[in-house]
Write a protein that holds these residues in place. Sequence first.
Motif, mmCIF file in Angstrom:
data_model
loop_
_atom_site.group_PDB
_atom_site.id
_atom_site.type_symbol
_atom_site.label_atom_id
_atom_site.label_comp_id
_atom_site.label_asym_id
_atom_site.label_seq_id
_atom_site.Cartn_x
_atom_site.Cartn_y
_atom_site.Cartn_z
ATOM 1 N N PHE A 141 8.995 11.750 7.790
ATOM 2 C CA PHE A 141 9.309 10.326 7.961
ATOM 3 C C PHE A 141 10.746 10.092 8.415
ATOM 4 N N ILE A 143 5.146 6.429 11.601
ATOM 5 C CA ILE A 143 4.902 5.135 10.950
ATOM 6 C C ILE A 143 4.091 5.337 9.673
ATOM 7 N N ASN A 185 0.660 7.916 7.740
ATOM 8 C CA ASN A 185 -0.334 8.992 7.789
ATOM 9 C C ASN A 185 -1.425 8.651 6.770
ATOM 10 N N LYS A 227 -5.030 9.480 4.959
ATOM 11 C CA LYS A 227 -5.925 10.584 4.635
ATOM 12 C C LYS A 227 -7.217 10.008 4.042
ATOM 13 N N SER A 276 -11.224 10.306 2.410
ATOM 14 C CA SER A 276 -12.075 11.199 1.614
ATOM 15 C C SER A 276 -13.220 10.414 0.997
ATOM 16 N N PHE A 283 -11.171 5.250 10.119
ATOM 17 C CA PHE A 283 -10.935 3.963 10.777
ATOM 18 C C PHE A 283 -9.853 3.232 10.001
ATOM 19 N N VAL A 317 -6.969 -0.305 10.401
ATOM 20 C CA VAL A 317 -6.242 -1.338 11.135
ATOM 21 C C VAL A 317 -5.007 -1.681 10.316
ATOM 22 N N ARG A 339 -0.523 -3.226 10.752
ATOM 23 C CA ARG A 339 0.471 -3.868 11.614
ATOM 24 C C ARG A 339 1.768 -3.092 11.519
ATOM 25 N N GLN A 395 5.822 3.461 0.058
ATOM 26 C CA GLN A 395 5.713 4.848 0.521
ATOM 27 C C GLN A 395 4.311 5.407 0.380
ATOM 28 N N LEU A 396 3.580 4.873 -0.611
ATOM 29 C CA LEU A 396 2.270 5.460 -0.879
ATOM 30 C C LEU A 396 1.265 4.359 -1.212
ATOM 31 N N VAL A 453 -10.962 8.591 -5.316
ATOM 32 C CA VAL A 453 -10.024 8.340 -4.211
ATOM 33 C C VAL A 453 -10.754 8.389 -2.861
ATOM 34 N N VAL A 454 -10.590 7.324 -2.060
ATOM 35 C CA VAL A 454 -11.185 7.278 -0.720
ATOM 36 C C VAL A 454 -10.130 7.256 0.383
ATOM 37 N N LEU A 455 -8.954 6.753 0.053
ATOM 38 C CA LEU A 455 -7.898 6.668 1.060
ATOM 39 C C LEU A 455 -6.546 6.911 0.398
ATOM 40 N N GLU A 456 -5.745 7.771 1.057
ATOM 41 C CA GLU A 456 -4.389 8.030 0.579
ATOM 42 C C GLU A 456 -3.476 7.902 1.789
ATOM 43 N N ALA A 457 -2.590 6.923 1.763
ATOM 44 C CA ALA A 457 -1.735 6.711 2.924
ATOM 45 C C ALA A 457 -0.278 6.879 2.543
ATOM 46 N N GLN A 458 0.457 7.619 3.393
ATOM 47 C CA GLN A 458 1.911 7.701 3.261
ATOM 48 C C GLN A 458 2.492 6.811 4.339
ATOM 49 N N TRP A 459 3.424 5.955 3.947
ATOM 50 C CA TRP A 459 4.038 5.030 4.902
ATOM 51 C C TRP A 459 5.531 5.257 4.999
ATOM 52 N N GLY A 460 6.075 4.950 6.196
ATOM 53 C CA GLY A 460 7.513 4.926 6.388
ATOM 54 C C GLY A 460 7.964 3.480 6.521
ATOM 55 N N ILE A 487 6.000 0.184 8.988
ATOM 56 C CA ILE A 487 4.900 -0.750 8.707
ATOM 57 C C ILE A 487 5.521 -2.146 8.559
ATOM 58 N N LEU A 519 -3.827 -4.158 5.945
ATOM 59 C CA LEU A 519 -4.605 -2.921 6.046
ATOM 60 C C LEU A 519 -6.096 -3.222 6.008
ATOM 61 N N PHE A 574 -9.785 -0.967 6.019
ATOM 62 C CA PHE A 574 -10.447 0.337 6.070
ATOM 63 C C PHE A 574 -11.921 0.147 5.751
ATOM 64 N N HIS A 608 2.970 2.169 -4.216
ATOM 65 C CA HIS A 608 4.231 2.550 -4.864
ATOM 66 C C HIS A 608 5.327 2.441 -3.811
#
Lengths: 144, 110
Positions: free
Chosen positions: A31, A94, A96, A98, A100, A106, A108, A110, B50-51, B60-67, B70, B76, B78, B94
Amino acid sequence: MQRRNFLLGLFSLAIFAPINALAAIWNKAAFEAIKLDDVSKNLNVNHETYSGDIQITAPDRAENGAIVQVGIKSNIVNTESIAILVEKNPTALIANFKFSNGAEPFVVTRIKMAETSDIKVVVKAGNQYFTNSKNVVVLENGCG
Amino acid sequence: MGVVEMDDNMKMRAQLKGDYVEVKVLMSHPMETGRRKDDFGQLVAAHFIQLVTATLNGKVVLEAQWGTGISKNPYLTFRLKGAKLGDIVAVTWHDNLGATATQEIAVTQG
């Protein structure tokens, strides 16, 4: 001086223990990287293959770079994660995402764009990485 | 500083649309990059999520790391396969200052 830093380190460890747990997950190096290549390196991407199976929905022109809506759909089998990069932002990575347990590849969201740039998407599927990009003309810097 | 719980700062919707559930989330957060200057020319400290973690019935279905890239008040969307009416979708974020927020909602017909 070193001892003092060490003690300060211990002190902050005690107060910010939950944050340190988070810091272990958050990919600081990726980052904070400025260039695309350095982001890729820190995401452990060694080779990316272009793929038209990554759909990127974003405007051709954005009036305000502070809010650029981008949608990404991967039609690549076994997609595990989707990373969004903006080449000409002060830091390129920007987000990442993941996926599961039945989440579709998919998303969306901003994003902020400092200037006209490609939005680059990197998809991880198994041990392979795929990429696609879309150019967005930005009329007003959104990175303040 | 420390862990701050924030209530009512996330708006969520989870709707069944055919064979998938679409989840839309709007979070209330300044998402400061650390590069912006205030009216007095002082840099505003970085303050960003950040998370982001999403679960379906606790899994858990989605784990996103952000800088910092955003946008302010993050948005968001999904999609989840295999989710049913009444299933519970929860989202937690968080940020870099230790604040966190969580919100959950049941899947409704879209």
